[in-house]
Write an enzyme that holds these catalytic residues in place. Sequence first.
Site, short mmCIF file in Angstrom:
data_model
loop_
_atom_site.label_atom_id
_atom_site.label_comp_id
_atom_site.label_asym_id
_atom_site.label_seq_id
_atom_site.Cartn_x
_atom_site.Cartn_y
_atom_site.Cartn_z
N TRP A 226 0.94 -1.33 -0.07
CA TRP A 226 -0.11 0.08 0.12
C TRP A 226 0.94 1.32 -0.25
O TRP A 226 1.60 1.49 0.98
CB TRP A 226 -0.93 -0.17 1.26
CG TRP A 226 -2.05 0.88 1.28
CD1 TRP A 226 -3.30 0.38 0.59
CD2 TRP A 226 -2.34 2.02 2.12
NE1 TRP A 226 -4.21 1.36 0.99
CE2 TRP A 226 -3.59 2.29 1.56
CE3 TRP A 226 -1.59 2.69 2.91
CZ2 TRP A 226 -4.18 3.48 2.22
CZ3 TRP A 226 -2.23 3.88 3.30
CH2 TRP A 226 -3.47 4.31 3.19
N GLY B 271 5.82 -0.66 7.07
CA GLY B 271 6.02 0.39 7.96
C GLY B 271 6.73 1.33 7.31
O GLY B 271 6.67 1.47 6.01
N GLU C 200 -20.94 8.00 12.47
CA GLU C 200 -20.70 6.92 11.76
C GLU C 200 -21.24 6.25 10.53
O GLU C 200 -20.69 5.79 9.52
CB GLU C 200 -20.77 5.68 12.96
CG GLU C 200 -20.63 4.22 12.30
CD GLU C 200 -19.30 3.83 11.98
OE1 GLU C 200 -18.27 4.68 12.01
OE2 GLU C 200 -19.09 2.89 11.19
N LYS D 205 -19.55 5.74 6.92
CA LYS D 205 -19.93 4.62 6.20
C LYS D 205 -20.29 5.12 4.53
O LYS D 205 -19.68 4.36 3.67
CB LYS D 205 -20.92 3.63 6.58
CG LYS D 205 -20.78 2.83 7.76
CD LYS D 205 -19.97 1.72 7.71
CE LYS D 205 -18.20 1.92 8.00
NZ LYS D 205 -17.93 2.02 9.39
N HIS E 168 -26.73 27.04 13.24
CA HIS E 168 -25.45 27.81 13.44
C HIS E 168 -24.39 27.66 12.06
O HIS E 168 -23.29 28.11 12.48
CB HIS E 168 -25.24 27.35 14.83
CG HIS E 168 -25.69 27.58 15.89
ND1 HIS E 168 -26.14 28.69 16.44
CD2 HIS E 168 -26.39 26.67 16.68
CE1 HIS E 168 -26.58 28.43 17.73
NE2 HIS E 168 -27.11 27.42 17.61
N LYS F 250 -7.51 -1.66 5.70
CA LYS F 250 -7.75 -2.18 6.98
C LYS F 250 -6.57 -2.39 7.70
O LYS F 250 -5.61 -2.71 7.53
CB LYS F 250 -8.17 -3.63 6.65
CG LYS F 250 -8.88 -4.38 7.91
CD LYS F 250 -10.29 -3.88 7.76
CE LYS F 250 -11.03 -4.54 9.05
NZ LYS F 250 -12.11 -3.68 9.60
C1 F6R Z 1 -14.19 2.55 9.35
C2 F6R Z 1 -12.86 1.86 9.74
C3 F6R Z 1 -11.85 2.70 10.51
C4 F6R Z 1 -11.29 2.06 11.73
C5 F6R Z 1 -9.96 2.61 12.24
C6 F6R Z 1 -9.73 1.95 13.53
O1 F6R Z 1 -15.06 1.82 8.56
O2 F6R Z 1 -12.89 0.75 9.69
O3 F6R Z 1 -12.21 3.95 10.51
O4 F6R Z 1 -12.57 1.97 12.62
O5 F6R Z 1 -8.95 2.62 11.36
O6 F6R Z 1 -9.33 0.67 13.38
P1 F6R Z 1 -9.18 -0.46 14.64
O7 F6R Z 1 -10.82 -0.50 15.11
O8 F6R Z 1 -8.69 -1.49 13.87
O9 F6R Z 1 -8.23 0.20 15.40
#
Ligand code: F6R
Length: 606
Positions: free
Chosen positions: A73, A100, A479, A483, A502, A601
């Site tokens: 990535w 990293g 949230e 999404k 406001h 992710k």
């Molecule tokens: C949104 C999403 C991200 C994670 C965030 C934290 O759909 O998946 O905003 O919630 O990167 O990730 P974790 O929960 O793994 O610390």
Amino acid sequence: MCGIIAYTGTKSAAPILMDGLRKLEYRGYDSSGISIINRKRIRTFKAAGKLLVLEDRLPDEIAGACGIGHTRWATHGAPTDINAHPHMDESARISVVHNGIIENASALRKQLENSGIICVSETDTEVLAHLLASHRGPLIDAVRSVLKKVQGTYGLAAIDKDSPGSIVIARNGSPVIIGIGDGEMLAASDMSALARHTREVIHLDDGEVAELTATGFTVTTLDAQPSTKSSSQLTSELEEYDKGGYSHYLHREIHDQDNVVLKTLRGRLDTRFSTAHLGGLNLHARDLLKFKRIKILGCGSAYYAGMAGANMIEELARLPVSAEPAAEFRYRNPIIEAETLYIVVSQSGETFDTLAALREVQRKGGFVLGIVNSVGSTIAREVNGGVYMHAGPEVSVASTKAYTSMLTVFALIALMLGRLRDMSPQRGSAMVHALDELPQHIKDTLQLEDQIEKIAGFMASATSTFYLGRTDAFPVALEGAQKLKEISYIHAEAYPASELKHGPLALISIDTPCLIILPDNELLPKSLSSLEEIRTRGAPTISITDADNEQIDALSDHVIRTPRVDSILKPIISGITLQLLAYHIALKLDRDIDQPRNLAKSVTVE
Ligand code: F6R
């Protein structure tokens, strides 16, 4: 984020590495590659783009039972063939993959250039390959010595053509897990790539280096001191990493939520004392009573879950609770108090900023609980106590089931703390009952999908939308908007409905669909006036409500009526309708739902 897989054993390494890379795809990537050692020669194949491009470049058979693979990535350098990992030194003796960021890469690159070595890629990782090759002797010694010169974060795997059958891995800030097989050893940055091969795993800690061969492994520190490690068992089943008959992981995970909540609640509701049992807190009732405040830290959806959780705890336990993005918190020299209980929330347990915030609190003497999904993850191991979510692996980049599970854990914590303080047994018993019924209410909410699918068409042509809610409903709006942005790429702005006048009213028009969450509570009349304000400006409206109120119908183009649940649990139910809405809008727009653009992710870098 980037993914690593490594294999050494007796089988052909290439198919195992490619299968591992497929399992890592969900984390987000823009190029990939593998290196295999055979007969004292390393062969490397890499390609920008999807794994299919790499697959097309592979010969029918690649001999060799030891190799490393990577999904990249892009951070340093564009997503090109040359920048893809693995990276090699000039003589193709060493090959290395790395997750990293090497912060002093430019300085190291200059040193290499001064000694006549030219890097062919723009990456920080290539520097490691050249530095490793400049050492003679065993690869593990070279890795230890080079890593002492490196500043930054890494999870890495390296091979040396002169030591076929051996892989060296190391970790500082980016996860690497060893998978112990039968006559074979694997390593990966993520359990998903190991689950098919083994149930027994070992998590490397920061500052550790390991050497794997087909028959064993050794783990040491950067100073070559032996590290004692114990293995743990994988908690998730292989099929949990599949789509289970759905077309997208996201859809499967939305539909798993009744089951997920059942697992999150299992064994934790106490009908006798009308409270919740949370085994891993490492705090007695008298310790818990000493805390005067709670601070919740997380990133993205975990932060929004924290905001919702803060409302739940404040309401049921009457303690001041606030939530803050972990990255903001850690950089503002926060005041850490002994009387504050800190809670970090993370699905992956590896989010860099959340981990850094946790360490900052602990460094200043604070006590930190974790709400974590991934068993054995770094955050899970470093917190002082915690609650596992038991949501199962979340593969979809956009979080849904983990978010809902986080809210469920917060409801349990709120109940437990409430009952320790002044919540009556009657209210406690009502909460226990409400939580017990929650999975069924989630099932009923999922039945709204057909209606929501129709409404999705109504929103799909918008370029900008507003998500509104007051108090408890505001984190739900945040949230829900997140999404929609993540998977449909439609601009969605969440606002407390009370703030409309406001500022944002200036933007409300027939071109800005507004979604408003109106729970049936004492603030309903106020929310109705917000709905009226929007309607007056001609904006298309969708209302999410559990109220039987004719005015809502009169003022809305569409009304999604949710099952009635305990007031504390309403954010969970309304949140699920917004997940379904985002999913169906993205589907109508033909988006790549499981690989949303620019997203990964588990964000393991800063
Ligand atoms: C949104 C999403 C991200 C994670 C965030 C934290 O759909 O998946 O905003 O919630 O990167 O990730 P974790 O929960 O793994 O610390």
